[in-house]
Structure formats: C-alpha cells, structure tokens
Design a protein around this motif. Structure first.
Motif, PDB file in Angstrom:
ATOM      1  N   ASP A 103      21.448  55.612  77.376  1.00  0.00           N
ATOM      2  CA  ASP A 103      20.371  54.604  77.629  1.00  0.00           C
ATOM      3  C   ASP A 103      20.725  53.372  76.648  1.00  0.00           C
ATOM      4  OD1 ASP A 103      17.953  53.040  77.240  1.00  0.00           O
ATOM      5  OD2 ASP A 103      16.814  54.498  76.146  1.00  0.00           O
ATOM      6  N   LYS A 104      20.802  52.225  77.355  1.00  0.00           N
ATOM      7  CA  LYS A 104      21.494  50.922  76.607  1.00  0.00           C
ATOM      8  C   LYS A 104      20.384  50.591  75.929  1.00  0.00           C
ATOM      9  CE  LYS A 104      24.313  49.545  80.717  1.00  0.00           C
ATOM     10  NZ  LYS A 104      24.972  48.931  81.592  1.00  0.00           N
ATOM     11  N   LYS A 105      19.280  50.617  76.013  1.00  0.00           N
ATOM     12  CA  LYS A 105      18.211  50.304  74.958  1.00  0.00           C
ATOM     13  C   LYS A 105      18.165  51.083  73.662  1.00  0.00           C
ATOM     14  CE  LYS A 105      15.640  47.288  78.259  1.00  0.00           C
ATOM     15  NZ  LYS A 105      14.337  47.050  78.497  1.00  0.00           N
ATOM     16  N   ASP A 106      19.028  52.167  73.717  1.00  0.00           N
ATOM     17  CA  ASP A 106      18.826  53.295  72.370  1.00  0.00           C
ATOM     18  C   ASP A 106      19.940  52.612  71.506  1.00  0.00           C
ATOM     19  OD1 ASP A 106      18.996  55.249  70.364  1.00  0.00           O
ATOM     20  OD2 ASP A 106      18.624  56.749  72.089  1.00  0.00           O
ATOM     21  N   PRO A 107      19.343  52.160  70.364  1.00  0.00           N
ATOM     22  CA  PRO A 107      20.449  51.524  69.243  1.00  0.00           C
ATOM     23  C   PRO A 107      21.326  52.456  69.033  1.00  0.00           C
ATOM     24  CG  PRO A 107      18.361  51.943  68.210  1.00  0.00           C
ATOM     25  CD  PRO A 107      18.045  51.855  69.787  1.00  0.00           C
ATOM     26  N   ARG A 108      21.102  54.107  68.973  1.00  0.00           N
ATOM     27  CA  ARG A 108      22.083  55.078  68.639  1.00  0.00           C
ATOM     28  C   ARG A 108      23.051  55.087  69.548  1.00  0.00           C
ATOM     29  NH1 ARG A 108      16.828  59.069  67.819  1.00  0.00           N
ATOM     30  NH2 ARG A 108      16.692  58.174  70.019  1.00  0.00           N
ATOM     31  N   ASN A 109      22.891  54.378  70.898  1.00  0.00           N
ATOM     32  CA  ASN A 109      24.228  54.270  71.740  1.00  0.00           C
ATOM     33  C   ASN A 109      24.986  53.139  71.664  1.00  0.00           C
ATOM     34  OD1 ASN A 109      23.623  56.931  72.630  1.00  0.00           O
ATOM     35  ND2 ASN A 109      21.924  55.952  74.064  1.00  0.00           N
ATOM     36  N   SER A 110      24.704  52.237  70.594  1.00  0.00           N
ATOM     37  CA  SER A 110      25.210  51.097  70.590  1.00  0.00           C
ATOM     38  C   SER A 110      26.026  50.721  69.189  1.00  0.00           C
ATOM     39  CB  SER A 110      24.129  50.000  70.470  1.00  0.00           C
ATOM     40  OG  SER A 110      23.521  49.996  69.238  1.00  0.00           O
ATOM     41  N   LEU A 111      26.505  49.406  69.238  1.00  0.00           N
ATOM     42  CA  LEU A 111      27.366  49.284  67.904  1.00  0.00           C
ATOM     43  C   LEU A 111      26.703  49.260  66.509  1.00  0.00           C
ATOM     44  CD1 LEU A 111      29.738  46.634  69.646  1.00  0.00           C
ATOM     45  CD2 LEU A 111      30.326  48.837  68.925  1.00  0.00           C
ATOM     46  N   PHE A 112      25.306  49.198  66.870  1.00  0.00           N
ATOM     47  CA  PHE A 112      24.564  49.485  65.645  1.00  0.00           C
ATOM     48  C   PHE A 112      24.856  50.662  64.828  1.00  0.00           C
ATOM     49  CE2 PHE A 112      20.807  52.081  64.432  1.00  0.00           C
ATOM     50  CZ  PHE A 112      20.428  51.721  63.308  1.00  0.00           C
ATOM     51  N   MET A 113      25.284  51.637  65.411  1.00  0.00           N
ATOM     52  CA  MET A 113      25.782  52.941  64.739  1.00  0.00           C
ATOM     53  C   MET A 113      26.973  52.553  63.810  1.00  0.00           C
ATOM     54  SD  MET A 113      23.392  54.989  64.995  1.00  0.00           S
ATOM     55  CE  MET A 113      24.219  56.294  64.187  1.00  0.00           C
ATOM     56  N   GLU A 114      27.916  51.747  64.197  1.00  0.00           N
ATOM     57  CA  GLU A 114      29.041  51.286  63.392  1.00  0.00           C
ATOM     58  C   GLU A 114      28.460  50.688  62.173  1.00  0.00           C
ATOM     59  OE1 GLU A 114      32.185  51.905  64.297  1.00  0.00           O
ATOM     60  OE2 GLU A 114      31.184  53.360  65.678  1.00  0.00           O
ATOM     61  N   PHE A 115      27.371  49.967  61.965  1.00  0.00           N
ATOM     62  CA  PHE A 115      27.017  49.357  61.039  1.00  0.00           C
ATOM     63  C   PHE A 115      26.406  50.205  60.214  1.00  0.00           C
ATOM     64  CE2 PHE A 115      24.231  46.742  58.312  1.00  0.00           C
ATOM     65  CZ  PHE A 115      24.733  45.533  58.423  1.00  0.00           C
ATOM     66  N   VAL A 116      25.830  51.288  60.684  1.00  0.00           N
ATOM     67  CA  VAL A 116      25.230  52.428  59.941  1.00  0.00           C
ATOM     68  C   VAL A 116      26.380  53.289  59.414  1.00  0.00           C
ATOM     69  CG1 VAL A 116      23.805  54.443  59.854  1.00  0.00           C
ATOM     70  CG2 VAL A 116      23.240  52.577  61.281  1.00  0.00           C
ATOM     71  N   ARG A 117      27.556  53.351  59.926  1.00  0.00           N
ATOM     72  CA  ARG A 117      28.645  54.116  59.457  1.00  0.00           C
ATOM     73  C   ARG A 117      29.122  53.570  58.100  1.00  0.00           C
ATOM     74  NH1 ARG A 117      34.427  54.396  60.789  1.00  0.00           N
ATOM     75  NH2 ARG A 117      34.074  52.605  62.277  1.00  0.00           N
ATOM     76  N   PHE A 118      29.369  52.067  58.223  1.00  0.00           N
ATOM     77  CA  PHE A 118      29.700  51.596  57.081  1.00  0.00           C
ATOM     78  C   PHE A 118      28.828  51.571  55.788  1.00  0.00           C
ATOM     79  CE2 PHE A 118      33.026  50.030  59.713  1.00  0.00           C
ATOM     80  CZ  PHE A 118      33.977  49.296  59.140  1.00  0.00           C
ATOM     81  N   VAL A 119      27.612  51.394  56.353  1.00  0.00           N
ATOM     82  CA  VAL A 119      26.591  51.567  55.141  1.00  0.00           C
ATOM     83  C   VAL A 119      26.683  52.839  54.547  1.00  0.00           C
ATOM     84  CG1 VAL A 119      23.980  51.768  54.716  1.00  0.00           C
ATOM     85  CG2 VAL A 119      25.221  49.728  55.938  1.00  0.00           C
ATOM     86  N   LYS A 120      26.770  53.846  55.150  1.00  0.00           N
ATOM     87  CA  LYS A 120      26.902  55.325  54.751  1.00  0.00           C
ATOM     88  C   LYS A 120      28.007  55.597  53.927  1.00  0.00           C
ATOM     89  CE  LYS A 120      24.268  57.985  58.273  1.00  0.00           C
ATOM     90  NZ  LYS A 120      24.678  58.907  59.436  1.00  0.00           N
ATOM     91  N   TYR A 121      29.453  55.116  54.253  1.00  0.00           N
ATOM     92  CA  TYR A 121      30.486  55.226  53.663  1.00  0.00           C
ATOM     93  C   TYR A 121      30.420  54.062  52.192  1.00  0.00           C
ATOM     94  CZ  TYR A 121      35.322  55.281  52.165  1.00  0.00           C
ATOM     95  OH  TYR A 121      36.518  55.567  51.538  1.00  0.00           O
ATOM     96  N   PHE A 122      30.096  53.097  52.162  1.00  0.00           N
ATOM     97  CA  PHE A 122      30.271  52.176  51.030  1.00  0.00           C
ATOM     98  C   PHE A 122      28.957  52.281  50.101  1.00  0.00           C
ATOM     99  CE2 PHE A 122      33.329  50.256  53.832  1.00  0.00           C
ATOM    100  CZ  PHE A 122      34.412  49.987  52.947  1.00  0.00           C
ATOM    101  N   LYS A 123      27.846  52.982  50.737  1.00  0.00           N
ATOM    102  CA  LYS A 123      26.783  52.765  49.938  1.00  0.00           C
ATOM    103  C   LYS A 123      26.439  51.712  49.302  1.00  0.00           C
ATOM    104  CE  LYS A 123      27.015  58.009  49.602  1.00  0.00           C
ATOM    105  NZ  LYS A 123      28.208  57.960  50.517  1.00  0.00           N
ATOM    106  N   PRO A 124      26.169  50.556  49.789  1.00  0.00           N
ATOM    107  CA  PRO A 124      26.178  49.328  48.876  1.00  0.00           C
ATOM    108  C   PRO A 124      24.593  49.079  48.563  1.00  0.00           C
ATOM    109  CG  PRO A 124      25.606  48.807  51.534  1.00  0.00           C
ATOM    110  CD  PRO A 124      26.361  50.245  51.145  1.00  0.00           C
TER     111      PRO A 124
END
Length: 391
Positions: A103-124
C-alpha cells in the motif's frame, strides 16, 4: 511591523547537535543553524541537492546516497559529535512504496521508516519531521489514518509527538505556505504540547509581501540575466537588508528564455489571474502545430500573484507556476529563493531546470521542495527554549 531582528541569526552557538535526513538543499538545516544548532551530518540522495548543501554548509559532512543502504549507523558520525540531540528532515511519506505491491499510502511501506530507524538508534531528545498538510487526512487502503500510524510508530519508539500545522507567512517568510511538523520528545523528558508550538509573530497585516521580498533584485526581462550580477539598487526594507547580509552580489538570477508569444500571453494576465483567464488567442498552442489551441488549461499555471501580499506557495514546479508581478516572465531561481527566505549568500548548484527524463533535482525543484529557513529557524529557536526549560 517586521524588523531586522526577526531575521537575524543567533550568534550564540550552543552545544545542541542535529542530524538532517532527506536534507535536500538544506533549508531545514539552515534554519536550525540560524537558531544556533550544529549540524554535523546530513544525508541526501540527489547529487545536485547534495552539492548545494555542501557548498552552503561547509562544516557539515554530507552523505550522498540511498539512506536504505546506510546500515552501519555506529560509524556514520564522529564520536565527538555524540550524543545527537535532534533528528530533523522531511521523508517522503506519501505515494512512495519501497517495493512490491504494498500500500503506497501506508507510511510503514515508505522511507518514513528510515527516519524512524535513525530515531530509534540515536535516541535524540527530539525530532522534527516535516510533510504536506494532506498527510493529516490521508488514509491507507484499509481506511487507517496515516497520521495515526505515524504517531503509533513513534510511540513504540519511545516518543510523545505534537503535530503542528504552521503557516510560513506568520514567521517572516514572504509566502502563504502551510506545512505539517511532527515534533517528537523522548518519553523520559517533560512533554508540554502547548510549548512545542512556535508562537507566530506576524499578523496578516504585518507579513512580508512579495514586493518587499524581491523588488530590490535586478529587474531583468525575459532572456536576460547572468549567473552573477551586481545589485542594481539599495535595499528598501528590513527583509531585503537581511537577505543581502554579507552578500557580494546576486547569484542564480537568470530569466527564462520565453518566446514573444508567451510574453504576450503574460501581458494579458492580471493580478490573481492565470493562463486560464486569457483570451483564446493567447492560450497555449498544440505541440507541433502552433496554429491550433492546445485545449489544456491549468488554472495554477502562470498565475500573477498580488505584489502587496505574501506569495502563494512556491512548489517544486514554480518555474512555470507564477508570473512576476511587474515583469512579463516567470520567477527566476533567486526570486524563488527570496520567497522561500533563503539569503542571497545561499548559492544553488546543478542545472536551473531539467527535462522530465533527467534524474537530478534542478535549482527550481531544490528551492520549491525546501522547508523555508525562517520557518525552520522559528521551530529551532522554540526547541532550544523548550530544551533549556526542561534540562
């Protein structure tokens, strides 16, 4: 009334550090730097946008490439730049699927999850994620609100989130531009939604107008302009004075090479009107047969904005969206940059325009895609205040 202080850079550098993801040409970074942040790292996939970023942010390391292929997060940034206090950026959450028939409108299938990945790793301590206002009403094919999925992902990552819908014109930008910002605060820190919303400081009657933003630039006609030009007149207001601070002249100010037919079309477009409002004899011709009317009329093409109001939204396609308020041509890249609140010292790289088959992002597209720096500055200054009150 606006005053020069509204546009000044914060000279008191602090120790707050940010990573900019999907950095584009650097509008969001510039605003955060204006507020006093340090940006040790930026990531951007496009070659020309990366070149622009590097030219204007010499102290930032720019990683040019596909963020999905950056696996080793431990070694992408110097240990001296840790911990990272914030992650900022604008991942393309809509209409972008990474693979397959998702589903192209589902953010879990988009580059949004890369942003989340960085947030999870660096824990800013915080993050600021920008997107278009349409994301607030967008739904997946399963009828889920996209914004609820985004909030759920950040909740699971350990962040409380405030959604801010901001109009750039209320923060010193000479443009009516509404954008959404997801501002996240790590859950071990106090969360005060009211204080996360930067307070607008310009009422409608005090906002910077299109005329105030661009009319000190050389008044070139269609087919005129050079890559570098001297200023042709003195600044007449605080916005122009701010834009010209430390600038040795005007870059990226070359007018489109319009034909005489297009110039005549522009002559017949009044304020608030577009190509849809001209007589048939001035409408667009068919490709390959200039004797026939195209029949395709787009009301948002070649609109002449009112000079005494902030400009309508500058989009990536603004090279053909607007006609100069007084001259019969489209905006130059520099005029677009002024409308977006980039200072004149900010120089854009790559081709001015591109054809549809060219993959890199043109100067016009870089400018139109950017977060207006003065809007980013307002968010960043408010974030510094928030962090200092909670530290």
């Amino acid at each position: 009334m606006t005053n020069k202080d509204d546009f000044e850079m914060n000279s008191n550098k602090n120790e707050y550090k940010c990573i900019d993801l999907f950095a584009g040409c650097g509008g969001l970074s510039l605003g955060f730097e204006m507020a006093g942040f340090n940006i040790p790292l930026a990531i951007e996939i496009d070659e020309w946008a990366s070149e622009t970023y590097e030219k204007n942010h010499p102290s930032t390391e720019v990683l040019m490439g596909d963020i999905t292929k950056i696996i080793d997060l431990e070694n992408i940034i110097s240990k001296d730049d840790l911990p990272i206090d914030g992650i900022i950026g604008g991942p393309p959450c809509q209409g972008f699927s990474l693979s397959g028939n998702r589903d192209k409108k589902d953010p879990r299938n988009s580059l949004f999850m890369e942003f989340v990945r960085f947030v999870k790793y660096f824990k800013p301590k915080f993050f600021v994620m920008e997107n278009v206002t349409g994301i607030l009403s967008m739904k997946t094919k399963d009828n889920q609100l996209v914004k609820d999925i985004i909030l759920s992902e950040y909740d699971a990552a350990g962040y409380n989130v405030k959604i801010c819908k901001l109009n750039a014109a209320e923060y010193g930008v000479p443009q009516k531009r509404e954008r959404v910002f997801f501002i996240g605060i790590r859950k071990d820190l106090p969360f005060n939604e009211e204080k996360l919303n930067p307070i607008p400081f310009l009422s409608e009657e005090d906002q910077v107008t299109l005329e105030e933003a661009i009319m000190d630039l050389p008044q070139i006609k269609a087919r005129e302009g050079k890559e570098f030009q001297d200023y042709s007149q003195e600044p007449t207001n605080d916005y122009q004075k701010w834009a010209r601070t430390n600038s040795d002249g005007v870059y990226n100010h070359i007018a489109m090479r319009h034909t005489q037919r297009i110039i005549e079309r522009f002559e017949n477009i009044g304020y608030g009107q577009s190509v849809a409002d001209v007589d048939e004899c001035h409408q667009q011709r068919k490709r390959g047969d200039a004797s026939k009317i195209s029949g395709k009329v787009f009301s948002q093409n070649n609109m002449r904005p009112y000079p005494n109001k902030p400009c309508p939204t500058i989009a990536a396609s603004f090279q053909s969206n607007f006609v100069h308020p007084y001259i019969n041509r489209n905006f130059t890249a520099r005029e677009g940059a002024r409308i977006q609140s980039f200072p004149d010292t900010y120089i854009f790289c790559g081709k001015r325009t591109t054809m549809s088959w060219e993959k890199n992002i043109s100067q016009y597209q870089q400018i139109g895609n950017a977060v207006p720096p003065l809007l980013a500055k307002a968010i960043a200054e408010n974030m510094i205040k928030y962090l200092e009150e909670t530290d």
